[in-house]
Design a protein around this motif. Structure first.
Motif, mmCIF file in Angstrom:
data_model
loop_
_atom_site.group_PDB
_atom_site.id
_atom_site.type_symbol
_atom_site.label_atom_id
_atom_site.label_comp_id
_atom_site.label_asym_id
_atom_site.label_seq_id
_atom_site.Cartn_x
_atom_site.Cartn_y
_atom_site.Cartn_z
ATOM 1 N N ALA A 1 26.656 -15.027 -71.568
ATOM 2 C CA ALA A 1 27.626 -15.057 -71.221
ATOM 3 C C ALA A 1 28.952 -14.067 -71.070
ATOM 4 N N SER A 2 30.028 -13.665 -70.809
ATOM 5 C CA SER A 2 30.653 -12.351 -71.337
ATOM 6 C C SER A 2 32.146 -13.627 -70.853
ATOM 7 N N GLN A 3 33.232 -12.937 -71.470
ATOM 8 C CA GLN A 3 34.514 -14.017 -71.813
ATOM 9 C C GLN A 3 35.335 -12.286 -71.686
ATOM 10 N N SER A 4 36.162 -12.677 -71.175
ATOM 11 C CA SER A 4 37.400 -11.551 -70.591
ATOM 12 C C SER A 4 38.417 -12.527 -71.554
ATOM 13 N N THR B 1 36.612 -6.974 -72.188
ATOM 14 C CA THR B 1 35.603 -8.623 -72.172
ATOM 15 C C THR B 1 34.722 -8.321 -73.078
ATOM 16 N N ILE B 2 33.791 -9.516 -74.036
ATOM 17 C CA ILE B 2 33.406 -9.830 -74.558
ATOM 18 C C ILE B 2 32.067 -9.921 -73.880
ATOM 19 N N LYS B 3 30.010 -9.370 -73.699
ATOM 20 C CA LYS B 3 29.867 -9.934 -73.575
ATOM 21 C C LYS B 3 28.494 -9.752 -74.331
ATOM 22 N N ASN B 4 28.022 -10.717 -74.714
ATOM 23 C CA ASN B 4 26.640 -11.569 -74.850
ATOM 24 C C ASN B 4 25.602 -11.468 -74.946
ATOM 25 N N ASP B 5 24.733 -10.740 -75.438
ATOM 26 C CA ASP B 5 23.801 -11.305 -74.321
ATOM 27 C C ASP B 5 22.734 -11.283 -75.526
ATOM 28 N N GLY B 6 23.085 -12.343 -76.290
ATOM 29 C CA GLY B 6 22.106 -12.385 -76.916
ATOM 30 C C GLY B 6 21.781 -13.904 -76.605
ATOM 31 N N LEU B 7 20.979 -14.771 -77.909
ATOM 32 C CA LEU B 7 20.292 -16.033 -77.416
ATOM 33 C C LEU B 7 21.279 -17.373 -78.346
ATOM 34 N N MET B 8 22.201 -17.178 -79.028
ATOM 35 C CA MET B 8 23.106 -17.772 -79.855
ATOM 36 C C MET B 8 24.582 -17.611 -79.104
ATOM 37 N N ASP B 9 25.568 -19.027 -79.285
ATOM 38 C CA ASP B 9 26.651 -18.374 -79.041
ATOM 39 C C ASP B 9 27.123 -18.009 -80.285
ATOM 40 N N TYR B 10 28.474 -16.912 -80.120
ATOM 41 C CA TYR B 10 29.126 -16.111 -81.283
ATOM 42 C C TYR B 10 30.433 -16.614 -81.115
ATOM 43 N N ASP B 11 31.138 -16.620 -82.078
ATOM 44 C CA ASP B 11 32.524 -16.810 -82.240
ATOM 45 C C ASP B 11 33.159 -15.490 -82.391
ATOM 46 N N TYR B 12 33.715 -14.108 -81.873
ATOM 47 C CA TYR B 12 34.049 -12.924 -82.391
ATOM 48 C C TYR B 12 35.274 -12.759 -82.506
ATOM 49 N N LYS C 1 25.982 -4.880 -84.088
ATOM 50 C CA LYS C 1 25.631 -5.310 -82.742
ATOM 51 C C LYS C 1 26.827 -6.237 -81.287
ATOM 52 N N ALA C 2 27.646 -6.567 -82.963
ATOM 53 C CA ALA C 2 28.680 -7.375 -81.583
ATOM 54 C C ALA C 2 29.759 -5.506 -81.643
ATOM 55 N N SER C 3 29.630 -5.043 -81.774
ATOM 56 C CA SER C 3 30.755 -3.617 -81.747
ATOM 57 C C SER C 3 30.113 -3.114 -79.936
ATOM 58 N N ARG C 4 29.088 -3.162 -79.260
ATOM 59 C CA ARG C 4 28.276 -3.205 -78.409
ATOM 60 C C ARG C 4 28.988 -3.891 -77.906
ATOM 61 N N ASP C 5 29.723 -5.022 -77.726
ATOM 62 C CA ASP C 5 29.270 -6.339 -77.287
ATOM 63 C C ASP C 5 30.575 -6.331 -76.190
ATOM 64 N N VAL C 6 31.915 -5.203 -76.653
ATOM 65 C CA VAL C 6 32.701 -4.802 -76.831
ATOM 66 C C VAL C 6 33.584 -3.844 -75.288
ATOM 67 N N THR C 7 34.141 -4.349 -74.777
ATOM 68 C CA THR C 7 34.448 -3.217 -73.667
ATOM 69 C C THR C 7 36.109 -3.252 -73.345
#
Length: 165
Positions: free
Chosen positions: A135-138, A94-105, A70-76
């Motif tokens: 959320a999203s992070q650029s 941009t990393i978009k985390n559509d999950g229910l948990m916070d993540y470090d990428y 799933k992580a590879s789908r989060d990055v554009t």
């Protein structure tokens, strides 16, 4: 019909049911689970004023619903360019985390030129990019330009590795 024929048909029917799993419309699995594989490509190519383009591909990811899949789908990749002011190759992601948990990428990018060209790939990595749930992070990944030209030989950015924890 003779009794031995009835018995043979019953044994055959039981064998078929046992071998196929007889789980209704859900199919069967010898290991008690399921897996999937495929490849994923995200992002799009953008032309910049300096003629370079960006794009990304997540590569092949196998094995069901694991975090790395799933992580590879989060990055554009939003932008891929040469910055003449800093003399760096720059990939804005941009990393978009559509999950229910916070993540470090952790993300790795490869800067390349046209296929068959003489350009040596350049790489860049970013670790521990914190993205809260929903959320999203650029961020920017940079690699020093070691060539003697204007950087125009680097025409593509590609995501080579993504993981999250």
């Amino acid at each position: 019909m003779k009794m031995r024929h009835v018995r043979a048909i019953a044994v055959f029917g039981i064998a078929v049911v046992a071998l196929t799993g007889a789980r209704g419309s859900h199919g069967g699995s010898c290991g008690g689970g399921s897996s999937s594989s495929g490849s994923h490509s995200s992002g799009s190519n953008h032309s910049d004023d300096d003629g370079t383009t960006g794009g990304s591909s997540g590569g092949s990811v196998s094995g069901g619903t694991g975090s790395s899949n799933k992580a590879s789908r989060d990055v554009t990749i939003d932008e891929c360019k040469f910055d003449p002011a800093t003399k760096n190759l720059v990939a804005r992601i941009t990393i978009k985390n559509d999950g229910l948990m916070d993540y470090d990428y952790d993300v790795a990018i490869k800067f390349t030129g046209d296929p068959g060209g003489t350009v040596a790939p350049a790489t860049s990595k970013a670790t521990a990019i914190a993205v809260t749930a929903g959320a999203s992070q650029s961020t920017e990944l940079t690699s020093p330009y070691t060539g003697s030209g204007d950087g125009s030989e680097y025409t593509k950015c590609e995501v080579t590795r993504v993981s999250r924890s």
